[in-house]
Design a protein around this motif. Structure first.
Motif, PDB file in Angstrom:
ATOM      1  N   SER A 102      -8.914  28.303  15.627  1.00 39.45           N
ATOM      2  CA  SER A 102      -7.784  29.556  15.754  1.00 39.45           C
ATOM      3  C   SER A 102      -7.145  29.350  17.091  1.00 39.45           C
ATOM      4  O   SER A 102      -7.800  29.873  17.852  1.00 39.45           O
ATOM      5  CB  SER A 102      -8.314  30.806  15.248  1.00 39.45           C
ATOM      6  N   LYS A 103      -6.057  29.072  17.045  1.00 39.07           N
ATOM      7  CA  LYS A 103      -5.288  29.139  18.369  1.00 39.07           C
ATOM      8  C   LYS A 103      -4.935  30.514  18.861  1.00 39.07           C
ATOM      9  O   LYS A 103      -5.093  30.757  20.115  1.00 39.07           O
ATOM     10  CB  LYS A 103      -4.073  28.370  18.415  1.00 39.07           C
ATOM     11  N   VAL A 104      -4.877  31.283  18.040  1.00 40.30           N
ATOM     12  CA  VAL A 104      -4.518  32.945  18.375  1.00 40.30           C
ATOM     13  C   VAL A 104      -5.891  33.246  18.707  1.00 40.30           C
ATOM     14  O   VAL A 104      -6.106  33.807  19.940  1.00 40.30           O
ATOM     15  CB  VAL A 104      -4.262  33.821  17.066  1.00 40.30           C
ATOM     16  N   THR A 140      10.281  25.071  24.369  1.00 39.94           N
ATOM     17  CA  THR A 140       9.101  26.005  24.159  1.00 39.94           C
ATOM     18  C   THR A 140       8.197  25.131  23.136  1.00 39.94           C
ATOM     19  O   THR A 140       8.616  24.027  22.583  1.00 39.94           O
ATOM     20  CB  THR A 140       9.524  27.344  23.686  1.00 39.94           C
ATOM     21  N   VAL A 141       7.081  25.680  22.960  1.00 44.71           N
ATOM     22  CA  VAL A 141       6.125  24.954  22.163  1.00 44.71           C
ATOM     23  C   VAL A 141       5.740  26.077  20.834  1.00 44.71           C
ATOM     24  O   VAL A 141       5.115  27.137  21.170  1.00 44.71           O
ATOM     25  CB  VAL A 141       4.846  24.718  23.030  1.00 44.71           C
ATOM     26  N   VAL A 142       5.725  25.431  19.779  1.00 48.90           N
ATOM     27  CA  VAL A 142       5.416  26.341  18.464  1.00 48.90           C
ATOM     28  C   VAL A 142       3.998  25.678  17.980  1.00 48.90           C
ATOM     29  O   VAL A 142       3.951  24.373  17.733  1.00 48.90           O
ATOM     30  CB  VAL A 142       6.515  26.214  17.369  1.00 48.90           C
ATOM     31  N   LEU A 149      -4.689  18.859  11.370  1.00 48.06           N
ATOM     32  CA  LEU A 149      -4.778  17.496  11.412  1.00 48.06           C
ATOM     33  C   LEU A 149      -4.212  16.873  12.783  1.00 48.06           C
ATOM     34  O   LEU A 149      -3.564  15.744  12.549  1.00 48.06           O
ATOM     35  CB  LEU A 149      -4.267  16.661  10.248  1.00 48.06           C
ATOM     36  N   GLY A 150      -4.337  17.830  13.758  1.00 49.10           N
ATOM     37  CA  GLY A 150      -3.551  17.520  15.077  1.00 49.10           C
ATOM     38  C   GLY A 150      -2.008  17.623  14.995  1.00 49.10           C
ATOM     39  O   GLY A 150      -1.501  16.910  15.967  1.00 49.10           O
ATOM     40  N   LYS A 151      -1.578  17.891  14.002  1.00 45.28           N
ATOM     41  CA  LYS A 151       0.022  17.873  13.887  1.00 45.28           C
ATOM     42  C   LYS A 151       0.652  19.234  14.019  1.00 45.28           C
ATOM     43  O   LYS A 151       1.935  19.432  13.831  1.00 45.28           O
ATOM     44  CB  LYS A 151       0.448  17.243  12.377  1.00 45.28           C
ATOM     45  N   VAL A 281      -5.251  25.225  30.679  1.00 47.38           N
ATOM     46  CA  VAL A 281      -5.888  25.012  29.150  1.00 47.38           C
ATOM     47  C   VAL A 281      -4.610  24.861  28.296  1.00 47.38           C
ATOM     48  O   VAL A 281      -3.982  25.435  28.147  1.00 47.38           O
ATOM     49  CB  VAL A 281      -6.981  25.880  28.893  1.00 47.38           C
ATOM     50  N   ILE A 282      -4.659  23.460  27.945  1.00 50.07           N
ATOM     51  CA  ILE A 282      -3.710  23.136  26.782  1.00 50.07           C
ATOM     52  C   ILE A 282      -4.224  23.290  25.589  1.00 50.07           C
ATOM     53  O   ILE A 282      -3.535  24.097  24.394  1.00 50.07           O
ATOM     54  CB  ILE A 282      -2.946  21.874  26.844  1.00 50.07           C
ATOM     55  N   GLU A 283      -5.616  22.965  25.235  1.00 46.99           N
ATOM     56  CA  GLU A 283      -6.152  23.295  23.921  1.00 46.99           C
ATOM     57  C   GLU A 283      -7.656  23.174  24.138  1.00 46.99           C
ATOM     58  O   GLU A 283      -8.342  22.374  25.090  1.00 46.99           O
ATOM     59  CB  GLU A 283      -5.816  22.275  22.928  1.00 46.99           C
TER      60      GLU A 283
HETATM   61  P1  AMP Z   1      -2.687  19.874  20.836  1.00 44.32           P
HETATM   62  O1  AMP Z   1      -2.389  19.467  19.319  1.00 44.32           O
HETATM   63  O2  AMP Z   1      -2.973  21.283  21.158  1.00 44.32           O
HETATM   64  O3  AMP Z   1      -3.269  18.769  21.375  1.00 44.32           O
HETATM   65  O4  AMP Z   1      -1.285  19.509  21.452  1.00 44.32           O
HETATM   66  C1  AMP Z   1      -0.556  18.212  21.227  1.00 44.32           C
HETATM   67  C2  AMP Z   1       0.180  17.814  22.614  1.00 44.32           C
HETATM   68  O5  AMP Z   1       1.320  18.853  22.697  1.00 44.32           O
HETATM   69  C3  AMP Z   1      -0.740  18.110  24.050  1.00 44.32           C
HETATM   70  O6  AMP Z   1      -1.421  16.972  24.203  1.00 44.32           O
HETATM   71  C4  AMP Z   1       0.524  18.164  24.719  1.00 44.32           C
HETATM   72  O7  AMP Z   1       0.941  16.932  25.298  1.00 44.32           O
HETATM   73  C5  AMP Z   1       1.728  18.892  24.038  1.00 44.32           C
HETATM   74  N1  AMP Z   1       1.364  20.402  24.362  1.00 44.32           N
HETATM   75  C6  AMP Z   1       0.690  21.485  23.745  1.00 44.32           C
HETATM   76  N2  AMP Z   1       0.970  22.322  24.477  1.00 44.32           N
HETATM   77  C7  AMP Z   1       1.683  22.234  25.373  1.00 44.32           C
HETATM   78  C8  AMP Z   1       2.357  23.293  26.326  1.00 44.32           C
HETATM   79  N3  AMP Z   1       2.330  24.536  26.360  1.00 44.32           N
HETATM   80  N4  AMP Z   1       3.541  22.595  27.266  1.00 44.32           N
HETATM   81  C9  AMP Z   1       3.548  21.334  27.183  1.00 44.32           C
HETATM   82  N5  AMP Z   1       3.069  20.394  26.255  1.00 44.32           N
HETATM   83  C10 AMP Z   1       2.210  20.761  25.281  1.00 44.32           C
END
Ligand code: AMP
Ligand code: GLY
Length: 423
Positions: A102-104, A140-142, A149-151, A281-283
């Motif tokens: 859960s990203k939330v 922005t990022v949604v 599945l990583g998408k 942290v991105i993820e």
């Molecule tokens: P994830 O599926 O969370 O790994 O995200 C896939 C890719 O999206 C990451 O490897 C980043 O390249 C990009 N990404 C995710 N969040 C951001 C963010 N807040 N700003 C810029 N790029 C992002």
């Protein structure tokens, strides 16, 4: 000793090959494994999400140690179910795997414990998300809340794109229930680094850093994929940055999970972006990355089984985790058309490897003794050498020798890293 590895991709192949360096291990089972993995393990036709069948097999076969590698079974509670039957497992329980599930959850955790990440808002109501986007900073990022599945991440360069992403997730449910909540977050810029770590809930031991190449085509063009190649170590990740990450991200995350009553044991993957305001942290992933594992584990000098067992038993502080000074490169050979539409069933002939190279098989089946492609990402051609330049050129030499008519690979894996090393 009998070991079971749940999963069936290149990551699992790399885990199995590394585990087998321990001579106490007599038999390794892969559930379901694949046609290439069957050269190194007994493949059992049980899907990675079929938890009752996995548990039944483990009990009947008297498995001594289980490794649950993919996100789905971890989030669904495979480790909880196996441990209930007394089987020691490597991997987090469901209440800790939620850090990826859960990203939330993960965003709220970072906010509560002051762990650096992108600014964000959470929406359960589509109209509210759409009206927020009227004035939100662009790009922005949604992100869909759950596994997709990583998408489930869409980088929107315009307001319209962002709104379309929200509608497709919340109204059209392209990711099912995973999209019933969305996170909309600040767009960050900077080099990305993957850091996998072993953690037993108290101690965190980062593995060697790596760099993924997510886009399908050269020069980071084309669609996002599961990863088209990796190198390790990642030259952007200096010793100073590593120290900062330990202080501001790794330790605080482990402590936060413990404080929340969600002790994390297993491999915690930190997806980081090195922004001009410091690492963020991105993820989080609750598991080994794929194809990061294919470059990280070949550089591990310690015995993987010993480290995994210590992690699972909460004794990581008593164990040495050592990496070599070498570099590694993994080039993914995928089916033409991946990640959109591709065909399977093409015969492949793999070249011989030596002690410094491996071909990890991600998607293949065996038919009358022939190895046939089966899936999008098919092979992970990996080489280790004393420096990155040599590792890259050796991996490419080997990739060129693969006979696979329907295959393609990026030609520039490692180039970005090599440029940094030259500066
Ligand atoms: P994830 O599926 O969370 O790994 O995200 C896939 C890719 O999206 C990451 O490897 C980043 O390249 C990009 N990404 C995710 N969040 C951001 C963010 N807040 N700003 C810029 N790029 C992002
Ligand atoms: N290679 C990225 C991941 O495993 O999520």
């Amino acid at each position: 000793m009998k070991i079971m590895v749940v999963g069936g991709g290149g990551r699992e192949h790399a885990i199995i090959k590394k585990l087998k360096e321990n001579k106490e291990i007599e038999e390794v089972f892969a559930l379901p494994g694949n046609g290439g993995i069957s050269a190194d393990a007994t493949c059992v036709n049980i899907g990675a999400k079929d938890i009752p069948a996995i548990v039944k097999f483990a009990v009947e076969t008297k498995i001594d140690f289980a490794v649950v590698a993919p996100d789905d079974p971890l989030v669904l509670g495979a480790v909880d179910a196996l441990e209930k039957e007394g089987i020691l497992c490597f991997g987090p329980k469901a209440n800790a795997a939620i850090i990826e599930g859960s990203k939330v959850f993960s965003k709220n955790l970072m906010k509560k414990y002051n762990i650096p990440t992108a600014q964000y808002e959470v929406f359960e109501n589509m109209q509210e998300a759409l009206s927020y986007l009227e004035t939100a900073p662009i790009p922005t990022v949604v992100k869909a809340d759950g596994l997709a599945l990583g998408k489930g991440v869409i980088i929107a360069m315009t307001r319209e794109e962002a709104k379309d992403a929200v509608r497709s997730m919340m109204e059209n449910k392209i990711f099912g229930e995973s999209g019933s909540r969305v996170v909309i977050e600040e767009f960050l810029e900077g080099p990305e680094v993957s850091v996998l770590s072993f953690t037993d809930g108290n101690v965190v031991v980062p593995m060697i850093s790596s760099m993924d190449h997510k886009r399908a085509l050269d020069n980071d063009e084309g669609l996002n994929t599961g990863g088209m190649g990796t190198v390790a170590p990642n030259p952007y990740y200096t010793k100073e940055i590593a120290e900062e990450c330990m202080k501001t991200i790794f330790l605080p995350t482990i402590k936060a999970m413990k404080e929340e009553g969600r002790e994390f044991r297993g491999c915690l993957y930190f997806g980081l972006m090195l922004t001009k305001n410091g690492p963020k942290v991105i993820e989080y992933n609750c598991r080994f990355g794929d194809p990061e594992t294919q470059v990280v584990l070949p550089l591990l000098e310690s015995d993987l089984y010993t480290v995994m067992k210590a992690t699972s038993e909460g004794k990581l502080s008593e164990t040495e985790v050592k990496f070599s000074e070498n570099s590694a490169c993994c080039v993914i050979v995928a089916s033409k058309g991946y990640p959109v539409k591709y065909e399977s069933g093409f015969e492949m002939v793999l070249p011989e490897t030596d002690e410094n190279s491996e071909i990890f098989v991600a998607g293949a089946k065996l038919s009358n003794g022939k190895l046939l492609s089966a899936g999008g990402r098919v092979l992970g051609v990996t080489a280790v050498a004393e420096n990155l330049k040599k590792a890259v050129s050796k991996a490419y030499e080997l990739a060129e020798e693969v006979e696979f008519e329907n295959g393609f690979f990026r030609k520039d894996i490692g180039q970005k890293a090599l440029k940094i090393l030259e500066v």
